[in-house]
Write an enzyme that holds these catalytic residues in place. Structure first.
Site, PDB file in Angstrom:
ATOM      1  N   ASP A  89      27.337   0.877  96.108  1.00 42.35           N
ATOM      2  CA  ASP A  89      27.107  -0.094  97.177  1.00 42.35           C
ATOM      3  C   ASP A  89      27.311  -1.497  96.632  1.00 42.35           C
ATOM      4  OD1 ASP A  89      26.512  -0.864  99.764  1.00 42.35           O
ATOM      5  OD2 ASP A  89      24.373  -1.008  99.408  1.00 42.35           O
ATOM      6  N   HIS A  99      25.102 -13.072 103.635  1.00 46.62           N
ATOM      7  CA  HIS A  99      23.935 -12.235 103.349  1.00 46.62           C
ATOM      8  C   HIS A  99      23.322 -12.606 101.999  1.00 46.62           C
ATOM      9  CE1 HIS A  99      21.357  -8.710 103.129  1.00 46.62           C
ATOM     10  NE2 HIS A  99      21.935  -8.352 101.992  1.00 46.62           N
ATOM     11  N   GLU A 119      20.713  -1.845 106.726  1.00 45.23           N
ATOM     12  CA  GLU A 119      21.825  -2.694 106.318  1.00 45.23           C
ATOM     13  C   GLU A 119      23.083  -2.153 107.000  1.00 45.23           C
ATOM     14  OE1 GLU A 119      20.347  -4.478 102.038  1.00 45.23           O
ATOM     15  OE2 GLU A 119      22.055  -3.089 102.068  1.00 45.23           O
ATOM     16  N   GLU A 140      26.842  -1.765 107.350  1.00 42.44           N
ATOM     17  CA  GLU A 140      27.910  -1.875 106.365  1.00 42.44           C
ATOM     18  C   GLU A 140      29.135  -1.073 106.803  1.00 42.44           C
ATOM     19  OE1 GLU A 140      26.664  -1.070 102.373  1.00 42.44           O
ATOM     20  OE2 GLU A 140      24.603  -1.756 102.710  1.00 42.44           O
ATOM     21  N   ASP A 196      22.690   1.532 105.229  1.00 38.76           N
ATOM     22  CA  ASP A 196      22.014   1.698 103.943  1.00 38.76           C
ATOM     23  C   ASP A 196      20.538   1.337 104.133  1.00 38.76           C
ATOM     24  OD1 ASP A 196      21.744   2.205 101.219  1.00 38.76           O
ATOM     25  OD2 ASP A 196      22.052   0.113 100.700  1.00 38.76           O
ATOM     26  N   ARG A 223      12.113  -2.500 101.675  1.00 40.47           N
ATOM     27  CA  ARG A 223      12.116  -3.827 101.064  1.00 40.47           C
ATOM     28  C   ARG A 223      10.918  -4.072 100.153  1.00 40.47           C
ATOM     29  NH1 ARG A 223      17.341  -5.200 101.410  1.00 40.47           N
ATOM     30  NH2 ARG A 223      18.077  -5.344 103.564  1.00 40.47           N
ATOM     31  N   GLN A 257      11.563  -2.052  97.000  1.00 40.03           N
ATOM     32  CA  GLN A 257      12.676  -2.705  96.306  1.00 40.03           C
ATOM     33  C   GLN A 257      12.223  -3.981  95.607  1.00 40.03           C
ATOM     34  OE1 GLN A 257      15.821  -3.847  98.963  1.00 40.03           O
ATOM     35  NE2 GLN A 257      17.103  -4.729  97.353  1.00 40.03           N
ATOM     36  N   LYS A 282      16.253   2.167  97.692  1.00 37.61           N
ATOM     37  CA  LYS A 282      17.532   2.429  98.361  1.00 37.61           C
ATOM     38  C   LYS A 282      17.908   3.912  98.370  1.00 37.61           C
ATOM     39  CE  LYS A 282      19.220  -1.847  99.004  1.00 37.61           C
ATOM     40  NZ  LYS A 282      19.846  -2.336 100.243  1.00 37.61           N
ATOM     41  N   THR A 294      20.994   7.203 103.016  1.00 34.50           N
ATOM     42  CA  THR A 294      22.089   6.357 103.479  1.00 34.50           C
ATOM     43  C   THR A 294      22.827   7.141 104.552  1.00 34.50           C
ATOM     44  OG1 THR A 294      22.351   5.328 101.300  1.00 34.50           O
ATOM     45  CG2 THR A 294      24.202   5.147 102.823  1.00 34.50           C
TER      46      THR A 294
END
Length: 389
Positions: free
Chosen positions: A106, A113, A179, A181, A213, A217, A220, A233, A237
């Site tokens: 990724d 961003h 996210e 993507e 994704d 938070r 993370q 993460k 996904t």
């Protein structure tokens, strides 16, 4: 024989022809192509056993010339008559993960961003780290937790430590995010020790999918120093079931935004590989963002060149994603941590003030791009949050 009706303005006309893996009642998963509101069984329609398999990998591994040949055959087929037994309504089939994912990387390719997160987390420092405009920053993800659209997402658990807490605690994620993507699938592998040049990108990459994704938070934030994303993460996904061939995206090619400083030679593009793809993010049925992929600073060709410049090999089925797609406007931000500015500026969703995901929430990401005849679609990537276990 059946003549497939393609509705006026369909996002799945002959300019698109995305591949997927489907099953119908009483059949095993196999490769099909979407045409209008129909799915065509390619093993039956083309009489080729490479499509009677539960993934696209064997076909993708046959390489660029074969991709061009099959696309031409499919175009000829679906503009004429197709055997009745090869045609299914898209609503009558089940869609599966289209590839066996070999590796997952990724990237972090949106300047908007990256700058927004820099301002959020480092308000007294420069928004971008010193290396950001010199190379496509990325991390190695977990291929085994890539799932197809429609798969429910269980809220992850892990260590988290809020700024006002003295020590970490273990528990369910309290700041669950998305996210939006775009992901790219390697078809033709490259051997260990041999970098892939930017010029080789269209012969190596088979097609593109939408990616969500999912991101924990709070987990993370506590774990990412010094080695970057890990458990925040790796739990899931999601990808869309339809793979839009790179061959269908020729009309969507645009230059990337101006890159300053000029990239090093191995990252210098002679032909543009930015893509004019418009995404839409809906939260419990309400559109909250429209991220524009054309704003991405680094192109997918540059990402692949950087991924392999140290001699790292690639395999058929490798997936690499762009990182969150965000534009300069607030309603173009592709992650809720940006959209709500870390939760301090909630958005209104169906009359409620919201910041991060609650159990039962559903997020749908869709996208379209210019095609040679009207617009083409990527379908959607959908996921609903289940309580932690």
């Amino acid at each position: 024989m059946t003549r497939i009706d393609i509705p006026e303005g369909s996002l799945f006309g002959v300019a698109n022809l995305p591949y997927g893996v489907f099953s119908a009642p009483g059949t095993e998963p196999r490769v099909g192509v979407r045409v209008g509101d129909s799915v065509v069984d390619l093993a039956v329609a083309l009489g080729d056993d490479v499509f009677a398999r539960p993934s696209l990998n064997a076909f993708m591994a046959q390489g660029y010339d074969r991709w061009v040949e099959v696309r031409s055959r499919i175009t000829e087929l679906v503009t004429g008559e197709v055997p009745d037994e090869a045609v299914f309504g898209v609503g009558d089939v089940r869609l599966h993960l289209p590839v066996e994912v070999a590796d997952y990387v990724d990237f972090y390719a949106s300047e908007h961003h990256a700058s927004n997160l820099g301002r959020l987390f480092r308000p007294d420092a420069a928004p971008l780290m010193p290396n950001w405009k010199h190379l496509p920053v990325g991390y190695h993800g977990r291929a085994g937790t890539v799932v197809v659209s429609g798969t429910d997402i269980v809220r992850p658990c892990g260590q988290r430590k809020a700024p006002d807490e003295d020590a970490p605690t273990f528990g369910e994620c309290r700041r669950l995010d998305i996210e939006a993507e775009l992901g790219f699938l390697v078809g033709t592998p490259s051997p260990l020790g041999t970098p892939v040049s930017i010029a080789d990108f269209p012969r190596r990459v088979f097609g593109a999918v939408l990616v969500n994704d999912w991101s924990a938070r709070d987990i993370q934030a506590w774990e990412y120093v010094p080695l970057g994303p890990f458990l925040g993460k790796s739990f899931a996904t999601s990808v869309s079931p339809w793979v839009v061939p790179l061959l269908a995206l020729e009309a969507a090619r645009v230059p990337t935004p101006a890159q300053d400083p000029e990239p090093l030679p191995y990252l210098t593009e002679r032909e543009p590989w930015g893509l004019d793809v418009d995404l839409s993010v809906t939260w419990n049925g309400q559109e909250v963002s429209r991220p524009p992929y054309r704003e991405m600073y680094w192109s997918p060709a540059q990402m692949l060149a950087h991924l392999t410049v140290n001699g790292a090999s690639t395999r058929t089925g490798d997936l690499y994603a762009s990182g969150t797609i965000s534009g300069p406007e607030k309603d173009q931000r592709g992650a809720f941590i940006e959209l709500t500015w870390g939760g301090r500026e909630p958005v209104t969703v169906n009359g409620e003030a919201r910041s991060f995901l609650l159990d039962g929430d559903e997020v749908v990401i869709s996208a379209t791009a210019p095609g040679t005849r009207g617009r083409i679609g990527f379908g959607e990537v959908r996921g609903r949050i289940l309580p932690a276990r």
